[in-house]
Design an enzyme around this catalytic site. Sequence first.
Site: not given
Length: 351
Positions: A42, A250
């Site tokens: 899946k 950041y």
Amino acid sequence: MGGRIVHTGNLKVQFDGDRLVSNWNALRNIPLAGTTCGAAVKANAYGVGATEVVSRLIKAGCRDFFVATWQEAEEIAALTTDCSVTVLNGVLGHEMELAVSSNAKPMLNSLKQVQRWQPSGKPCDVMINTGMNRLGINCGEVAEIDWSGLEIDVLASHLASADENVSQNAEQLAAFTAIGNSVPHNRKSLANSAGIALGGGYHFDLTRPGLSLYGGIPRAELSDCINPVGSLETRLLQVRQIMAGDHVGYNATFTANGPMTIGIAALGYADGYGRGFSGSGLLSWEDQSLPVLGRVSMDLVALDLAKAPHLKEGDWIGCPLDLPILSEQSDLSQYEVLTSLGARYERCWNN
Ligand SMILES: *Cc1c(COP(=O)(O)O)cnc(C)c1O
């Protein structure tokens, strides 16, 4: 506006088909003779690539595949004409037309789905809820259901906590065993990857491993026989020198204590290399570790090149898809590490 897929050539996952097959064979050989080993493919084979995985497993002898949706069944339909393919999410009313024309079978998850499928005359599987309370028919309902006209191949249940040593495993096993033949069926199936490691009582006729095919290790018993199926590889886009007191990334979460050589690589959280790897991730060049510095950005990550200061723009660095290690570094589950890999990778296969 159909677009051509163009890879930058700066980011790839290199898969090894032999490793995939050797993981499947290891999982197949744990149960005693008489148990067949299937494969959960899946979500595009957990992000690895459904057609590449299915074609290799078919060559190895696998004939039972599990997907989540009818769309996923379609994507492997051309490869699986001689196989059993099960759609785990079942069949809703609006999916009937697609489902009836498909070669795949629904996993019937409710009385309503049983009644919906009965007139089709086509094969199906049935999921029993033995305590996970996700999808499936409750044990107590089984006796009241009219199963006539259904050709049930696999009677299944799913373990909620097979990766832990908890009483729920034995409780689910007992509940599943108690169903016995009250639902007509050809084969019984209970175990996912972790369930296979729980031992013989859990194996029944057919197992459904997913994670461990792709190198995941949900229980220590599997650590000797399961190996990573690939590695993640990225190029350095820039190398720079920084000085004591300089910040990286950041919010300046890393500050250098002294002069450093750092590298910026083409890998970020949009590629599944999530912010959880900030300050904890580790890429490497040959045997040399290159720790992640500061925050991972969307498309970029900064690395300490102290162990390989000669590296330059365009050089490849990377890390094995060692799911237990990546999971520990990032605080993501092993499943999430793999399924997060994103669309920007070139997916290459040797073998
Ligand atoms: C995903 C899934 C599996 C495979 O589980 P793993 O833990 O990845 O081995 C098996 N059965 C069902 C019903 C599933 O949803």
